[in-house]
Write a protein that holds these residues in place. Structure first.
Motif, PDB file in Angstrom:
ATOM      1  N   CYS A   1       0.835  -1.202   0.000  1.00  0.00           N
ATOM      2  CA  CYS A   1       0.000   0.000   0.000  1.00  0.00           C
ATOM      3  C   CYS A   1       0.868   1.250   0.000  1.00  0.00           C
ATOM      4  CB  CYS A   1      -0.934  -0.023   1.207  1.00  0.00           C
ATOM      5  SG  CYS A   1      -2.018   1.419   1.320  1.00  0.00           S
TER       6      CYS A   1
ATOM      7  N   MET B   1      -8.184   0.637   1.404  1.00  0.00           N
ATOM      8  CA  MET B   1      -9.196   1.693   1.431  1.00  0.00           C
ATOM      9  C   MET B   1     -10.496   1.178   2.053  1.00  0.00           C
ATOM     10  SD  MET B   1     -10.935   3.855  -1.701  1.00  0.00           S
ATOM     11  CE  MET B   1      -9.376   4.450  -2.369  1.00  0.00           C
ATOM     12  N   LYS B   2     -10.927  -0.008   1.644  1.00  0.00           N
ATOM     13  CA  LYS B   2     -12.151  -0.580   2.199  1.00  0.00           C
ATOM     14  C   LYS B   2     -12.003  -0.829   3.694  1.00  0.00           C
ATOM     15  CE  LYS B   2     -15.288  -4.534   1.762  1.00  0.00           C
ATOM     16  NZ  LYS B   2     -15.562  -5.804   1.028  1.00  0.00           N
TER      17      LYS B   2
ATOM     18  N   LEU C   1      -5.660   7.582  -0.026  1.00  0.00           N
ATOM     19  CA  LEU C   1      -5.823   6.447  -0.938  1.00  0.00           C
ATOM     20  C   LEU C   1      -6.727   6.800  -2.121  1.00  0.00           C
ATOM     21  CD1 LEU C   1      -5.908   3.299   1.352  1.00  0.00           C
ATOM     22  CD2 LEU C   1      -4.092   4.086  -0.171  1.00  0.00           C
ATOM     23  N   GLU C   2      -7.667   7.699  -1.939  1.00  0.00           N
ATOM     24  CA  GLU C   2      -8.435   8.184  -3.086  1.00  0.00           C
ATOM     25  C   GLU C   2      -7.498   8.899  -4.065  1.00  0.00           C
ATOM     26  OE1 GLU C   2     -12.863   9.012  -1.224  1.00  0.00           O
ATOM     27  OE2 GLU C   2     -11.260  10.476  -0.845  1.00  0.00           O
TER      28      GLU C   2
ATOM     29  N   ILE D   1      -9.842   8.137   4.261  1.00  0.00           N
ATOM     30  CA  ILE D   1      -9.303   7.448   3.083  1.00  0.00           C
ATOM     31  C   ILE D   1      -8.825   8.426   2.007  1.00  0.00           C
ATOM     32  CG2 ILE D   1     -10.709   5.397   3.500  1.00  0.00           C
ATOM     33  CD1 ILE D   1     -12.549   6.387   1.198  1.00  0.00           C
TER      34      ILE D   1
ATOM     35  N   MET E   1      -9.947   0.652   5.845  1.00  0.00           N
ATOM     36  CA  MET E   1      -9.897   1.924   6.573  1.00  0.00           C
ATOM     37  C   MET E   1     -11.282   2.564   6.660  1.00  0.00           C
ATOM     38  SD  MET E   1      -6.300   3.473   5.089  1.00  0.00           S
ATOM     39  CE  MET E   1      -6.425   5.033   5.971  1.00  0.00           C
ATOM     40  N   GLU E   2     -12.043   2.466   5.588  1.00  0.00           N
ATOM     41  CA  GLU E   2     -13.392   3.024   5.596  1.00  0.00           C
ATOM     42  C   GLU E   2     -14.270   2.299   6.619  1.00  0.00           C
ATOM     43  OE1 GLU E   2     -16.272   4.714   2.100  1.00  0.00           O
ATOM     44  OE2 GLU E   2     -15.518   2.682   1.884  1.00  0.00           O
TER      45      GLU E   2
END
Length: 384
Positions: free
Chosen positions: A207, A300-301, A313-314, A310, A303-304
């Motif tokens: 990541c 991302m998923k 990561l976006e 996020i 962390m969300e």
């Protein structure tokens, strides 16, 4: 008795890391690769050197075999192997099915040595299952397949050279959770709860690597460590790692100090100018790296779900899409796309519309050639 090992994939990790550890453990080595020039070079030279770590210790790899993977010798060599190691990139694993089926037929007819024992050494979530699925309903479907994880960076000393520059890393952990077999090699520690280790590696090392590589690519860096030491990218990584560590510790029940050290080791490695890695090596195969369980969208998923920000990561996802749009084919599951966002949505159908909208807006700014600090403020968790 000397163990016969086959390494499928004679690239940096195959001949620079796996071969070094296996030679130190007394194994006989046979390289198989589809790159005919590389195989010809290995056959002609009969040896090459690996420069290890900051000390520059030279290790010479010699007394190996090397065959093009489409040759009869390659199939014979695999058929006779005690152990098969694979290091070709997770996206190419399915391509091995015809070769392994051919080798399995030879093995059963001539050698009668039991099923293949295979260690898949790839960056990905459960690459052993990808290979097992590819071998289903073939003569090699009884293969015993496990997986190892490579933390060591190894690359060619210079273009066209067999010589390798490698980190001073001495272990390759491998998965024994299914109890298929134990390797007889000192440098390959049997590891339990391997899926968690592999996921932590993808969600931490890979990541952060994606953050450095795709933002670095946009900034036109070529040397990976140069990008990692860029002040803007450093701030993005530090911002990302805070939420990432919290999410990993909460979801995987990992000790917070252990994860902190794990992530800081990754950042220290990436910033080390003595590790001569390239941006290209870390950005290529962007479609795979944007898939749901991979290094950008998987974290991302997570962390969300854990309520973490996020935004970084976006930004990285948008940078990866920009790289993909500019440099690679827009293909997924035998379909070619004309729009990179359409491809992204096909890859990630569960992503929220709000996230898709944000990534699209960021991508538009990349397309306009905006300065990174005008696209995203790395000193705060907000878009400018």
């Amino acid at each position: 008795m000397c163990e016969k090992t086959v390494i499928i994939g004679a690239g940096g990790s195959g001949r620079g890391f796996l071969a070094r550890l296996l030679q130190e453990d007394g194994a006989r080595i046979c390289f198989l690769d589809k790159d005919k020039k590389l195989i010809e070079d290995l056959q002609r030279e009969e040896r090459y050197n690996i420069r290890v770590g900051k000390s520059g210790t030279e290790v010479t790899i010699r007394d190996y075999e090397a065959w093009s993977i489409d040759s009869s010798e390659a199939a014979e060599c695999a058929a006779e192997a005690d152990w098969i190691f694979i290091s070709i990139g997770a996206e190419h694993l399915e391509e091995l099915a015809p070769f392994l089926e051919k080798a399995a037929l030879i093995r059963k007819e001539k050698v009668q040595n039991g099923p293949f024992r295979i260690i898949v050494c790839e960056n990905g979530i459960s690459p052993k299952r990808i290979l097992a699925k590819a071998l289903k309903n073939t003569r090699a479907e009884d293969s015993l397949i496990t997986q190892g994880v490579i933390f060591c960076t190894s690359i060619s000393k210079k273009q066209g050279s067999l010589d390798i520059v490698s980190e001073d890393y001495q272990k390759l952990p491998y998965d024994v959770d299914e109890g298929l077999f134990r390797l007889p090699f000192e440098h390959f520690p049997a590891t339990i709860k391997f899926d968690q280790l592999l996921q932590r590696k993808i969600y931490t090392y890979n990541c952060l690597s994606a953050c450095i590589a795709y933002l670095g690519s946009y900034l036109k860096y070529q040397v990976y460590a140069d990008a990692a030491n860029d002040p803007y990218i450093k701030r993005c990584c530090q911002q990302l790692v805070q939420g990432l560590n919290h999410a990993i510790c909460s979801s995987m029940e990992v000790d917070s100090e252990e994860q902190r050290v794990f992530s800081q080791m990754a950042l220290k490695k990436f910033c080390d100018p003595d590790i001569s890695d390239t941006i290209y090596k870390n950005v290529r195969s962007a479609v795979r790296k944007l898939s749901p369980a991979e290094r950008i969208m998987g974290p991302m998923k997570l962390m969300e779900q854990q309520g973490e920000d996020i935004a970084v990561l976006e930004l990285v996802a948008a940078a990866a899409l920009y790289y993909l749009e500019m440099n690679e084919e827009l293909g997924f599951q035998d379909k070619t796309y004309t729009d990179v966002m359409e491809l992204f949505c096909a890859l990630n159908p569960q992503v929220k519309q709000s996230v898709i909208t944000t990534i699209y807006e960021l991508l538009q700014q990349f397309r306009k050639g905006e300065q990174l600090d005008n696209i995203y403020c790395a000193d705060a968790t907000r878009m400018r």
